[in-house]
Motif scaffolding. Structure first.
Motif, PDB file in Angstrom:
ATOM      1  N   PRO A 130     107.552 -17.322  -6.013  1.00 31.09           N
ATOM      2  CA  PRO A 130     107.156 -16.368  -7.311  1.00 31.09           C
ATOM      3  C   PRO A 130     106.044 -15.603  -7.229  1.00 31.09           C
ATOM      4  O   PRO A 130     104.968 -15.967  -6.736  1.00 31.09           O
ATOM      5  CB  PRO A 130     107.246 -17.195  -8.362  1.00 31.09           C
ATOM      6  CG  PRO A 130     107.948 -18.546  -7.887  1.00 31.09           C
ATOM      7  CD  PRO A 130     107.781 -18.456  -6.509  1.00 31.09           C
ATOM      8  N   GLY A 131     106.126 -14.368  -7.489  1.00 32.22           N
ATOM      9  CA  GLY A 131     104.891 -13.373  -7.631  1.00 32.22           C
ATOM     10  C   GLY A 131     104.554 -12.719  -6.312  1.00 32.22           C
ATOM     11  O   GLY A 131     103.537 -12.036  -6.063  1.00 32.22           O
ATOM     12  N   GLU A 132     105.523 -13.066  -4.989  1.00 29.57           N
ATOM     13  CA  GLU A 132     105.232 -12.657  -3.742  1.00 29.57           C
ATOM     14  C   GLU A 132     106.411 -11.944  -3.269  1.00 29.57           C
ATOM     15  O   GLU A 132     107.618 -12.204  -3.845  1.00 29.57           O
ATOM     16  CB  GLU A 132     104.817 -13.961  -2.672  1.00 29.57           C
ATOM     17  CG  GLU A 132     103.351 -14.270  -3.130  1.00 29.57           C
ATOM     18  CD  GLU A 132     103.254 -15.334  -1.967  1.00 29.57           C
ATOM     19  OE1 GLU A 132     103.979 -15.258  -1.113  1.00 29.57           O
ATOM     20  OE2 GLU A 132     102.095 -16.199  -2.177  1.00 29.57           O
ATOM     21  N   PRO A 133     106.270 -10.780  -2.107  1.00 32.21           N
ATOM     22  CA  PRO A 133     107.309 -10.297  -1.814  1.00 32.21           C
ATOM     23  C   PRO A 133     108.630 -11.128  -1.362  1.00 32.21           C
ATOM     24  O   PRO A 133     108.211 -12.250  -0.661  1.00 32.21           O
ATOM     25  CB  PRO A 133     107.088  -9.199  -0.731  1.00 32.21           C
ATOM     26  CG  PRO A 133     105.465  -9.021  -0.983  1.00 32.21           C
ATOM     27  CD  PRO A 133     105.093 -10.449  -1.699  1.00 32.21           C
ATOM     28  N   ALA A 134     109.874 -10.997  -1.274  1.00 30.07           N
ATOM     29  CA  ALA A 134     110.768 -11.902  -0.951  1.00 30.07           C
ATOM     30  C   ALA A 134     110.879 -11.965   0.474  1.00 30.07           C
ATOM     31  O   ALA A 134     110.599 -11.251   1.259  1.00 30.07           O
ATOM     32  CB  ALA A 134     112.276 -11.331  -1.426  1.00 30.07           C
ATOM     33  N   ALA A 135     111.029 -13.223   1.110  1.00 26.41           N
ATOM     34  CA  ALA A 135     111.125 -13.543   2.447  1.00 26.41           C
ATOM     35  C   ALA A 135     112.429 -13.037   3.054  1.00 26.41           C
ATOM     36  O   ALA A 135     113.359 -12.874   2.220  1.00 26.41           O
ATOM     37  CB  ALA A 135     111.283 -15.129   2.517  1.00 26.41           C
ATOM     38  N   PRO A 136     112.568 -12.700   4.187  1.00 28.49           N
ATOM     39  CA  PRO A 136     113.637 -12.144   4.783  1.00 28.49           C
ATOM     40  C   PRO A 136     114.887 -13.314   4.697  1.00 28.49           C
ATOM     41  O   PRO A 136     114.617 -14.391   5.145  1.00 28.49           O
ATOM     42  CB  PRO A 136     113.174 -11.858   6.375  1.00 28.49           C
ATOM     43  CG  PRO A 136     111.848 -11.921   6.277  1.00 28.49           C
ATOM     44  CD  PRO A 136     111.500 -12.673   5.273  1.00 28.49           C
ATOM     45  N   GLY A 137     116.017 -12.731   4.270  1.00 28.46           N
ATOM     46  CA  GLY A 137     117.106 -13.590   4.227  1.00 28.46           C
ATOM     47  C   GLY A 137     117.134 -14.583   3.088  1.00 28.46           C
ATOM     48  O   GLY A 137     118.039 -15.135   2.926  1.00 28.46           O
ATOM     49  N   THR A 138     116.436 -14.155   2.054  1.00 26.75           N
ATOM     50  CA  THR A 138     116.255 -15.006   0.779  1.00 26.75           C
ATOM     51  C   THR A 138     117.427 -14.299  -0.141  1.00 26.75           C
ATOM     52  O   THR A 138     118.209 -13.518   0.299  1.00 26.75           O
ATOM     53  CB  THR A 138     115.083 -14.687  -0.201  1.00 26.75           C
ATOM     54  OG1 THR A 138     114.847 -13.432  -0.215  1.00 26.75           O
ATOM     55  CG2 THR A 138     114.055 -15.509   0.768  1.00 26.75           C
ATOM     56  N   PHE A 139     117.869 -15.252  -1.067  1.00 24.78           N
ATOM     57  CA  PHE A 139     119.170 -14.641  -1.774  1.00 24.78           C
ATOM     58  C   PHE A 139     118.907 -15.127  -3.444  1.00 24.78           C
ATOM     59  O   PHE A 139     118.007 -15.744  -3.609  1.00 24.78           O
ATOM     60  CB  PHE A 139     120.326 -15.442  -1.362  1.00 24.78           C
ATOM     61  CG  PHE A 139     120.320 -17.131  -1.500  1.00 24.78           C
ATOM     62  CD1 PHE A 139     120.657 -17.639  -2.411  1.00 24.78           C
ATOM     63  CD2 PHE A 139     119.801 -17.559  -0.401  1.00 24.78           C
ATOM     64  CE1 PHE A 139     120.577 -19.017  -2.479  1.00 24.78           C
ATOM     65  CE2 PHE A 139     119.663 -19.033  -0.361  1.00 24.78           C
ATOM     66  CZ  PHE A 139     119.980 -19.926  -1.636  1.00 24.78           C
ATOM     67  N   THR A 140     119.803 -14.592  -4.054  1.00 26.07           N
ATOM     68  CA  THR A 140     119.583 -14.954  -5.587  1.00 26.07           C
ATOM     69  C   THR A 140     120.961 -15.628  -6.065  1.00 26.07           C
ATOM     70  O   THR A 140     122.072 -15.037  -5.842  1.00 26.07           O
ATOM     71  CB  THR A 140     119.665 -13.619  -6.412  1.00 26.07           C
ATOM     72  OG1 THR A 140     118.270 -12.629  -5.970  1.00 26.07           O
ATOM     73  CG2 THR A 140     119.450 -13.830  -7.980  1.00 26.07           C
ATOM     74  N   GLU A 141     120.836 -16.522  -6.614  1.00 25.17           N
ATOM     75  CA  GLU A 141     121.858 -17.433  -7.148  1.00 25.17           C
ATOM     76  C   GLU A 141     122.485 -16.837  -8.319  1.00 25.17           C
ATOM     77  O   GLU A 141     121.571 -16.406  -9.450  1.00 25.17           O
ATOM     78  CB  GLU A 141     121.480 -18.927  -7.438  1.00 25.17           C
ATOM     79  CG  GLU A 141     121.375 -19.748  -6.277  1.00 25.17           C
ATOM     80  CD  GLU A 141     121.218 -21.243  -6.533  1.00 25.17           C
ATOM     81  OE1 GLU A 141     120.895 -21.278  -7.512  1.00 25.17           O
ATOM     82  OE2 GLU A 141     121.105 -21.965  -5.431  1.00 25.17           O
ATOM     83  N   ILE A 142     123.931 -16.582  -8.432  1.00 25.60           N
ATOM     84  CA  ILE A 142     124.381 -16.015  -9.803  1.00 25.60           C
ATOM     85  C   ILE A 142     125.276 -17.077 -10.214  1.00 25.60           C
ATOM     86  O   ILE A 142     126.261 -17.438  -9.635  1.00 25.60           O
ATOM     87  CB  ILE A 142     125.219 -14.743  -9.306  1.00 25.60           C
ATOM     88  CG1 ILE A 142     124.518 -13.811  -8.727  1.00 25.60           C
ATOM     89  CG2 ILE A 142     125.632 -14.227 -10.582  1.00 25.60           C
ATOM     90  CD1 ILE A 142     125.166 -12.542  -8.364  1.00 25.60           C
ATOM     91  N   PRO A 143     124.957 -17.709 -11.433  1.00 19.69           N
ATOM     92  CA  PRO A 143     125.918 -18.690 -11.959  1.00 19.69           C
ATOM     93  C   PRO A 143     127.247 -18.106 -12.149  1.00 19.69           C
ATOM     94  O   PRO A 143     127.623 -17.033 -12.636  1.00 19.69           O
ATOM     95  CB  PRO A 143     125.121 -18.961 -13.381  1.00 19.69           C
ATOM     96  CG  PRO A 143     123.725 -18.325 -13.166  1.00 19.69           C
ATOM     97  CD  PRO A 143     123.720 -17.374 -12.336  1.00 19.69           C
ATOM     98  N   ALA A 144     128.339 -19.142 -11.886  1.00 18.79           N
ATOM     99  CA  ALA A 144     129.624 -18.899 -12.085  1.00 18.79           C
ATOM    100  C   ALA A 144     130.108 -19.175 -13.298  1.00 18.79           C
ATOM    101  O   ALA A 144     129.811 -20.287 -14.003  1.00 18.79           O
ATOM    102  CB  ALA A 144     130.589 -19.579 -10.661  1.00 18.79           C
ATOM    103  N   SER A 145     130.913 -18.383 -13.977  1.00 21.34           N
ATOM    104  CA  SER A 145     131.611 -18.563 -15.099  1.00 21.34           C
ATOM    105  C   SER A 145     132.638 -19.583 -14.987  1.00 21.34           C
ATOM    106  O   SER A 145     133.174 -19.997 -14.022  1.00 21.34           O
ATOM    107  CB  SER A 145     132.249 -17.347 -15.730  1.00 21.34           C
ATOM    108  OG  SER A 145     133.117 -16.835 -15.301  1.00 21.34           O
ATOM    109  N   ASN A 146     132.980 -20.320 -16.286  1.00 24.92           N
ATOM    110  CA  ASN A 146     134.105 -21.041 -16.059  1.00 24.92           C
ATOM    111  C   ASN A 146     135.519 -20.370 -15.414  1.00 24.92           C
ATOM    112  O   ASN A 146     136.247 -21.105 -14.611  1.00 24.92           O
ATOM    113  CB  ASN A 146     134.595 -21.843 -17.688  1.00 24.92           C
ATOM    114  CG  ASN A 146     133.391 -22.695 -17.971  1.00 24.92           C
ATOM    115  OD1 ASN A 146     132.677 -23.120 -16.990  1.00 24.92           O
ATOM    116  ND2 ASN A 146     133.470 -22.733 -19.291  1.00 24.92           N
ATOM    117  N   ILE A 147     135.707 -19.270 -15.883  1.00 22.41           N
ATOM    118  CA  ILE A 147     136.659 -18.427 -15.273  1.00 22.41           C
ATOM    119  C   ILE A 147     136.713 -18.393 -13.920  1.00 22.41           C
ATOM    120  O   ILE A 147     137.641 -18.608 -13.194  1.00 22.41           O
ATOM    121  CB  ILE A 147     136.772 -17.259 -16.281  1.00 22.41           C
ATOM    122  CG1 ILE A 147     137.332 -17.323 -17.542  1.00 22.41           C
ATOM    123  CG2 ILE A 147     138.203 -16.367 -15.163  1.00 22.41           C
ATOM    124  CD1 ILE A 147     137.267 -16.023 -18.460  1.00 22.41           C
TER     125      ILE A 147
END
Length: 444
Positions: free
Chosen positions: A207-224
């Motif tokens: 947090p607060g630093e540039p993203a490291a190569p290959g990082t990702f963002t988790e997107i919560p999945a809906s029930n559907i």
């Protein structure tokens, strides 16, 4: 939390439509709940006063049977309602711990971490990977996520904390030992540094630093989304899919649409496809079947499921008894159901069941594709776009001329257990004839 669909295991509270202290009658809508299928309203089954809302709007993954609100009888002091002791216990809302194998494995749901003398802590998949990668101690975890979940952010904070301790305890460097005199050699070893250094696995962003190569963002999945993923996987791994395609000349349908438009009758090509499919199923009832796992069931009613893309995922509302409806009535039903699907207002009986599915990607410029069967149905028809092609046509005198045709590719995915290749081929042949001569649709 009630079961608002047959496959529902948990739900999300979208919006409360009643406030604490408000009188409630039987049938009044209390709140909106997102199930594995759609957003459905929950109605009150009793008269009384809504005394306490235990789970606020935005509460996610609430298990069936969990307390979400308390109702008292009229005349009682709703402000002094007694809240059950286990109502606020996060473990009462959490699903039971899965039985995991001893070998390392990746799980889609948070893992329970048992600490002696403490409540169980649930690790999110991302947090567990970070802890295992950095070899961090899990005996004193402090979760900040909902329902006692130790999140990815918690793990990153712990990594930073451990790095700080390691820097404080780092000893002073000792003097370098004397280097031996180099011995001449025919071959000298040289250190090679790669231009593409291998990143940490898994890469960790701070947090607060540039993203490291290959990082990702988790997107919560809906029930559907989770249910769609589960059903698609089951379909492709348990149903023997067979595919057959045919090119249909829809020039007659396009001309008929223009004639109907002059009388202010607006229908789409897809409405004609739905009607033609229903007529073909009526002519070939052996295709209007489902598979229940042990036997084939031939259905009396022809109910067509139409695939509709929504923000929450793909859903298939059903047009009932299509063979008995006219094109105009089919168009009105399809339009109304598509709007309700996008608004999340479909009733359970409007998307459960069906005997045959149609998925049309022609409006997106797709020429042709194959679709995944929606069990327990046995077939799904994938429809591509209309395209102009020149073809040689021979007249009565034997002369050949080039003529432009409006062709559309339809691909049938069928369950080989109940619809064999011969039956699928005959179905497409009959469907092609019905589409190319739409006057036949008025005869059934």
């Amino acid at each position: 939390m009630p079961a608002l669909s047959p496959t529902m295991e948990e739900g999300n509270i979208v919006k409360w439509l009643k406030k604490e202290g408000e009188a409630v009658s039987v049938g009044d809508v209390l709140c909106e709940i997102e199930t594995d299928k759609a957003v459905i309203t929950m109605e009150s089954s009793d008269d009384g006063v809504l005394a306490k809302i235990l789970l606020q709007e935005g509460s996610k993954n609430v298990r069936l049977g969990s307390l979400i609100a308390l109702l008292v009888e009229e005349g009682q002091d709703w402000k002094q309602v007694e809240i059950p002791a286990d109502a606020g216990d996060p473990s009462s809302l959490a699903p039971p711990a899965p039985q995991l194998p001893s070998a390392p494995s990746v799980s889609a749901s948070p893992k329970l971490e048992q600490q002696p003398g403490k409540l169980q802590i649930r690790l999110s998949p991302a947090a567990r990977n970070i802890l295992e990668t950095h070899g961090l101690d899990t005996s004193n975890l402090e979760p900040s996520g909902p329902r006692g979940i130790f999140t990815k952010e918690d793990a990153l904070k712990l990594v930073q904390k451990q790095k700080g301790k390691a820097t404080e305890l780092k000893p002073e460097p000792s003097p370098a030992p004397p280097q031996p005199t180099a011995v001449p050699s025919a071959v000298q070893a040289t250190a090679v540094t790669s231009a593409y250094p291998r990143p940490a696995i898994p890469p960790v962003s701070t947090p607060g630093e540039p993203a490291a190569p290959g990082t990702f963002t988790e997107i919560p999945a809906s029930n559907i989304r989770r249910v769609i993923a589960k059903r698609l996987t089951e379909s492709k791994t348990t149903i023997p899919h067979a595919y057959a395609a045919a090119d249909c000349d829809i020039g007659a349908i396009l001309r008929l649409r223009q004639e109907l438009a002059k009388d202010d009758i607006k229908v789409s090509v897809n409405d004609f496809i739905i009607k033609a499919t229903a007529v073909t199923l009526k002519q070939m009832p052996d295709v209007n079947v489902t598979w229940d796992g042990e036997a084939c069931r031939q259905l009396q009613s022809i109910d067509i499921s139409i695939a509709v893309a929504t923000e929450r995922g793909l859903i298939t509302p059903i047009i009932k008894d299509v063979a008995a409806k006219g094109i105009k009535e089919i168009a009105a039903s399809a339009k109304a159901l598509a709007k309700k699907a996008r608004d999340g207002k479909l009733l359970p009986e409007e998307y459960q069941g069906g005997s045959f599915s149609i998925s049309n990607l022609g409006m997106f410029g797709i020429n042709g594709f194959t679709a995944v069967i929606n069990p327990p149905q046995a077939c799904i028809l994938a429809v591509g776009r209309a395209r102009a092609e020149l073809r040689l046509v021979e007249d009565e005198e034997g002369n050949e001329t080039l003529q432009q045709h409006q062709l559309m590719t339809v691909t049938l995915s069928s369950d080989g257990r109940v619809v064999d290749d011969e039956l699928a081929s005959k179905f497409l042949e009959t469907l092609k004839a019905n589409l190319e001569k739409p006057v036949r649709l008025a005869l059934c």
